[in-house]
Scaffold this motif. Structure first.
Motif, PDB file in Angstrom:
ATOM      1  N   GLN A 153       0.834  -1.206   0.000  1.00  0.00           N
ATOM      2  CA  GLN A 153       0.000   0.000   0.000  1.00  0.00           C
ATOM      3  C   GLN A 153       0.873   1.263   0.000  1.00  0.00           C
ATOM      4  O   GLN A 153       0.656   2.187  -0.796  1.00  0.00           O
ATOM      5  N   GLU A 154       1.844   1.284   0.885  1.00  0.00           N
ATOM      6  CA  GLU A 154       2.669   2.491   1.023  1.00  0.00           C
ATOM      7  C   GLU A 154       3.569   2.702  -0.194  1.00  0.00           C
ATOM      8  O   GLU A 154       3.756   3.831  -0.650  1.00  0.00           O
ATOM      9  N   LEU A 155       4.136   1.596  -0.733  1.00  0.00           N
ATOM     10  CA  LEU A 155       4.999   1.754  -1.917  1.00  0.00           C
ATOM     11  C   LEU A 155       4.196   2.293  -3.088  1.00  0.00           C
ATOM     12  O   LEU A 155       4.662   3.155  -3.836  1.00  0.00           O
ATOM     13  N   GLU A 156       2.964   1.793  -3.229  1.00  0.00           N
ATOM     14  CA  GLU A 156       2.163   2.250  -4.380  1.00  0.00           C
ATOM     15  C   GLU A 156       1.585   3.638  -4.141  1.00  0.00           C
ATOM     16  O   GLU A 156       1.207   4.326  -5.099  1.00  0.00           O
ATOM     17  N   ARG A 157       1.521   4.059  -2.893  1.00  0.00           N
ATOM     18  CA  ARG A 157       1.183   5.460  -2.611  1.00  0.00           C
ATOM     19  C   ARG A 157       2.222   6.344  -3.304  1.00  0.00           C
ATOM     20  O   ARG A 157       1.940   7.433  -3.768  1.00  0.00           O
ATOM     21  N   SER A 197       3.056   3.145  -8.728  1.00  0.00           N
ATOM     22  CA  SER A 197       2.796   1.733  -9.035  1.00  0.00           C
ATOM     23  C   SER A 197       4.065   1.038  -9.534  1.00  0.00           C
ATOM     24  O   SER A 197       4.242  -0.173  -9.330  1.00  0.00           O
ATOM     25  N   GLY A 198       4.958   1.789 -10.181  1.00  0.00           N
ATOM     26  CA  GLY A 198       6.190   1.186 -10.681  1.00  0.00           C
ATOM     27  C   GLY A 198       7.109   0.748  -9.544  1.00  0.00           C
ATOM     28  O   GLY A 198       7.794  -0.270  -9.643  1.00  0.00           O
ATOM     29  N   VAL A 199       7.120   1.517  -8.470  1.00  0.00           N
ATOM     30  CA  VAL A 199       7.960   1.169  -7.319  1.00  0.00           C
ATOM     31  C   VAL A 199       7.382  -0.072  -6.633  1.00  0.00           C
ATOM     32  O   VAL A 199       8.111  -1.012  -6.292  1.00  0.00           O
ATOM     33  N   SER A 220       9.080   2.406 -14.524  1.00  0.00           N
ATOM     34  CA  SER A 220       9.234   0.969 -14.306  1.00  0.00           C
ATOM     35  C   SER A 220       9.940   0.392 -15.520  1.00  0.00           C
ATOM     36  O   SER A 220       9.753   0.875 -16.637  1.00  0.00           O
ATOM     37  N   ASP A 221      10.769  -0.632 -15.267  1.00  0.00           N
ATOM     38  CA  ASP A 221      11.442  -1.322 -16.380  1.00  0.00           C
ATOM     39  C   ASP A 221      10.502  -2.406 -16.905  1.00  0.00           C
ATOM     40  O   ASP A 221      10.208  -3.369 -16.208  1.00  0.00           O
ATOM     41  N   THR A 222      10.008  -2.219 -18.117  1.00  0.00           N
ATOM     42  CA  THR A 222       9.172  -3.228 -18.774  1.00  0.00           C
ATOM     43  C   THR A 222       9.908  -3.653 -20.040  1.00  0.00           C
ATOM     44  O   THR A 222      10.223  -2.793 -20.870  1.00  0.00           O
ATOM     45  N   SER A 223      10.170  -4.943 -20.189  1.00  0.00           N
ATOM     46  CA  SER A 223      11.028  -5.396 -21.292  1.00  0.00           C
ATOM     47  C   SER A 223      10.472  -6.637 -21.955  1.00  0.00           C
ATOM     48  O   SER A 223       9.705  -7.397 -21.354  1.00  0.00           O
TER      49      SER A 223
END
Ligand code: TGC
Ligand code: FAD
Length: 411
Positions: free
Chosen positions: A100-104, A107-109, A235-238
């Motif tokens: 919850q806190e990271l996505e606050r 969302s990439g984190v 965010s790294d999306t590959s």
């Protein structure tokens, strides 16, 4: 407009009296002291380290790798896995609060931590040998080894059972893997990839799906950053390509077998997303509330207008409901009673609610709402990915539909 002059200070005073408008229903009282302490430490990290840089990272389209060491130090990677493997050994409610806190923040984190913990450390823990667990888990908890999870393929997203990637066993027990994976979070950052591939010895249409731990430095393995994203930009999306990738016999996760194995990992990650989405929504609500209290139009703060209050009341109501749902599932998970269908219901609801909250917050902010300086539009765009990954909203609708009717509508 003389009445307005009295009206404005009254409303401002009400904001000041409400110490935590987000917790109108006192959900905090349902958390233990330890759970609150975990939540507060991650919240402080996000406030100090993530929020000051995330808008720029988003615009630049880069995952802020400088946050990785701090996350590892806080113990958020694989936080609900046992201490004997160097993990924090927290309960599932504390783990959910971390998401919850990271996505606050972004969302990439949260995605980085979800993939590392729920999609890479969890399968090593659940399906790995003792040697794999001892070698990989402590190093992954410290972020010395970063992982990614390769299930989705260019032609098989919602239906991973159709995957084309193949692992062929060699006479000496080693494996050669060929295939392509797409949309892989952490794909270009990872040192190891969990690759799901069909072998020729199983019972899934003559093939069994097995997991392999593939070092990304293995010849024939290549990762390519996905360009042109308008969502989850921090965010790294590959995409991954595997051409005659030769791995030793002990690369296989020995206890993996069948589609059920990767789906079990998805259940762990989807559980975290049900919490994480609420974090994004909480940020957006707080931003909208603060903006609405300060932005004066027609001689009063816009939060004093009924239309904006309806927005804020709707937001806070859905957030309270979504948080209670996530917390209830956390208690069920800690009691060993959580089912994948319940997780689908919560992922589906909470991400959808967060999308609505972010969009309404952006609108309340007016022109400023389109700037990266504020969080609402970044969260709104991110949540479109969250709505799609880990099972699209539609797929979770069908899973819940199957749970209540007993009839599968996938085929
Ligand atoms: P189906 O026949 O229903 O199931 C096969 C076996 O698996 C069991 N099972 C589950 N077990 C644990 N957790 C779950 N969620 C499970 N769902 C099913 C099931 O009981 C069965 O067991 P058994 O013992 O009978 O063999 O399989 P199906 O082929 O019909 O598929 C069903 C469907 C459509 C629900 C499934 O394919 C699905 O969930 N599709 C969505 C794909 C998806 O979510 N991909 C996500 C990729 S990873 C990702 O997006 C990461 S984003 C990360 C980030 O950045 O945060
Ligand atoms: P499709 O399956 O082609 O779906 C397209 C549309 O059709 C959707 O609206 C879907 O709901 C709908 N649809 C599909 N089947 C049905 C049906 N039976 N009935 C009704 N409607 C249906 N995957 C990984 O393996 N690892 C990762 O780390 C990862 N990270 C990701 C990060 C990002 C930013 C994104 C966007 C995706 C990521 N994914 C990852 C992939 C993600 O899980 C897939 O995108 C998702 O499962 C959907 O697959 P698809 O994109 O191929 O869409």
């Amino acid at each position: 407009m003389g009445g307005d002059e009295e009206f404005i200070p009254t409303r401002v005073a009400i904001f000041q009296d409400m110490t935590n408008p987000l917790d109108l229903c006192d959900i905090d009282s349902l958390l233990s002291e330890d759970e609150r302490a975990v939540r507060d430490s991650v919240r402080a990290f996000v406030n100090d380290k993530v929020l000051p840089i995330i808008g720029d990272a988003y615009v630049e389209g880069r995952f802020p790798k400088e946050l990785i060491a701090g996350m590892a130090e806080l113990g958020v990677l694989g936080a609900n896995l046992p201490e004997e493997y160097g993990c924090a050994g927290l309960n599932n409610v504390a783990y959910g609060l971390i998401m919850q806190e990271l996505e606050r923040g972004d969302s990439g984190v949260r995605s980085f931590a979800s993939v590392q913990g729920a999609l890479v450390m969890y399968p090593v823990y659940a399906f790995g040998s003792d040697e794999q667990k001892a070698r990989l888990l402590p190093s992954m908890a410290k972020a010395e080894t970063i992982g990614c999870f390769g299930l989705t393929e260019p032609d098989y997203g919602s239906n991973p059972a159709g995957m084309i990637t193949r692992a062929r066993e060699q006479a000496d027990g080693s494996w050669i893997i060929n295939g392509a994976k797409m949309w892989i979070t952490n794909g270009s950052t990872a040192h190891v990839a969990i690759i799901w591939a069909k072998t020729e010895d199983g019972d899934d249409d003559g093939h069994s799906i097995r997991g392999f731990v593939v070092p990304t430095s293995t010849p024939g393995f290549a990762a390519k950053n996905q360009k042109g994203k308008l969502s989850l930009r921090a965010s790294d999306t590959s995409s991954l390509s595997l051409q005659d990738v030769h791995v030793p016999a002990d690369a296989i996760l020995p206890k993996s077998g069948g589609l059920k194995s990767p789906l079990m990992c998805l259940t762990q990650a989807r559980y975290g997303i049900a919490w994480g989405a609420m974090g994004a929504a909480m940020y957006c609500f707080e931003e909208a509330l603060s903006y609405g209290g300060n932005r004066v139009m027609f001689g009063r703060p816009i939060a004093g207008f009924q239309l904006q209050q309806a927005r804020l009341a709707e937001m806070v109501t859905e957030i309270v409901k979504g948080r209670l749902l996530a917390l209830h599932l956390g208690r069920l998970k800690d009691a060993g009673k959580l089912t994948p269908q319940q997780v689908s219901l919560a992922k589906r609801n909470n991400v959808s609610v967060a999308c609505d909250v972010a969009r309404e917050a952006r609108r309340l902010l007016g022109g400023n709402g389109i700037l990266a300086e504020y969080g609402a539009m970044r969260h709104m765009a991110n949540l479109e990915s969250v709505y799609t990954y880990e099972g699209t909203h539609d797929i979770h609708t069908l899973i819940v539909g199957q749970a209540v009717t007993g009839l599968a509508a996938f085929e």
